[in-house]
Design an enzyme around this catalytic site. Sequence first.
Site, PDB file in Angstrom:
ATOM      1  CE  LYS A 134      12.196  19.024 -11.368  1.00  0.00           C
ATOM      2  NZ  LYS A 134      11.062  19.233 -12.287  1.00  0.00           N
TER       3      LYS A 134
ATOM      4  CD  GLU B 225       8.519  11.863 -15.320  1.00  0.00           C
ATOM      5  OE1 GLU B 225       8.501  12.391 -14.205  1.00  0.00           O
ATOM      6  OE2 GLU B 225       8.726  12.490 -16.385  1.00  0.00           O
TER       7      GLU B 225
ATOM      8  CB  SER C 149      13.465  22.046 -15.809  1.00  0.00           C
ATOM      9  OG  SER C 149      12.531  23.105 -15.958  1.00  0.00           O
TER      10      SER C 149
ATOM     11  CG  HIS D 274      -1.769  -1.211   1.354  1.00  0.00           C
ATOM     12  ND1 HIS D 274      -2.909  -1.455   0.619  1.00  0.00           N
ATOM     13  CD2 HIS D 274      -1.594  -2.299   2.154  1.00  0.00           C
ATOM     14  CE1 HIS D 274      -3.419  -2.633   0.957  1.00  0.00           C
ATOM     15  NE2 HIS D 274      -2.633  -3.165   1.877  1.00  0.00           N
TER      16      HIS D 274
END
Length: 464
Positions: A283, A290, A277, A156
């Site tokens: 970043k 992804e 970025s 979980h």
Amino acid sequence: MTLWQGRFGSEVPADELLAYTVSLPYDRRLASDDVRGSRAHVRGLVAGGILTDADGRILDAALDRVADELSSNEFVFKPGDEDVHTAIERRVTELAGDVGARLHTGRSRNDQIATDLRLFTKRELRDVGRRMLGLQRVLLRRADEAGDAYLPGYTHLQRAQPVLLAHHLLAHGWAFARDVDRIEDTRRRLDVSPLGAGALAGTSLPLDPDLVAGELGFASRFENSLDAVSDRDFVAETLFDLALVGVHLSRLGEEIVLWSSDEFGFMSIADAYATGSSMLPQKKNPDIAELARGRSGRLIGNLTGMLATLKGLPLSYNRDLQEDKEPLFDALDQVVGGVAALGGLLSTATWNLDRMREAADTPYAAAVDLAEWLVERGTPFRQAHTIVGALVRDSMQRHVPLAELVEAHPGLGVDAVELLAPGVAVSRRTSPGGAGPAPVALQLKRFAAHLDEVEGRIGADADH
């Protein structure tokens, strides 16, 4: 000039018809398989006495020339080429003259495309299986390097029990092993030659489908001509296999996204496999992970779209089946790209082992060990669970160290406190297949042996 002009008058096909029905922009990917199928068909025509040996040699030479032109990118596709079959037959006829008009004797584009697509899928799935073995070997190497490093295992997305990092990595490895097994099974089922089924009912000519099946390296030939030209089960199965690979890549990608975040901080992605970025200088983004996560939806869409196409078709061939190739090609490309990219990312990533240990060494992660300690001394598990759960609740509510409460409990005491020491909980996982050092050491050997066995099998299962 179309392959079917004889049935129609002098009126040329409408531009809209040709634009909507053309498949050459994507089915040209099957060109080498089409040439291979045509070579086998020519041998079958010669063996049946339908072509003379001389005509067979002329066609073989023309097909050799076409193959050379395709491999060197010299082959010229022309505006009138409706599909890859038309293009190759047109070029063979240019090279072979009137003999080229005999190439299509006894076959239809229906059994031709079914043959091409099976040859292509059989070969490409074998390549996918090999590439996935490469990803599994990356996981094996990183697992072996991890040694006794450990981190929290989650249920979980809540910390549950400590597990060895090697155990966690191999969990992904075994999932990919099942994927390879499914791919091999799909290859076995699709290893059937449709060539000789004709448009739908076979032919009156003395062709031998068993001969051409052997020439093409298929394990067998079709049993039913209607089924042979309409069957796209193998495409649907392949799309399912690849969709599930995509789901497993997505799950791995999700963990990379989490682990590389500042909130987790378990890993760092090498600069070569991360992006930045356009606005935020600090970043470092896990784009590969992804996209693996995002493209799983695309793979699932390819599968569901194919199933929707197939579900309403009567026997035998229908033009709807033209829609089998683009989702198949796309799924193969996405999986091959995803496997390579994630393999490179994992191969070069670095682990923050201190952060992993810190997250795993919370005393609450040893709660089940306290319960099992009580079980070993005669307490029924449900009662032990209740006792330890109450101690955990008391510790959290009163902000009292769990070790103090364990030491003070009459059923536990100072000996049980040792279970809460860093690194102890993971060392107690001793059951076969478990997350502790002894079972993981055995698992590493078993996984390596499994990969060797599968690699040998795939290598031996070469196309003829």
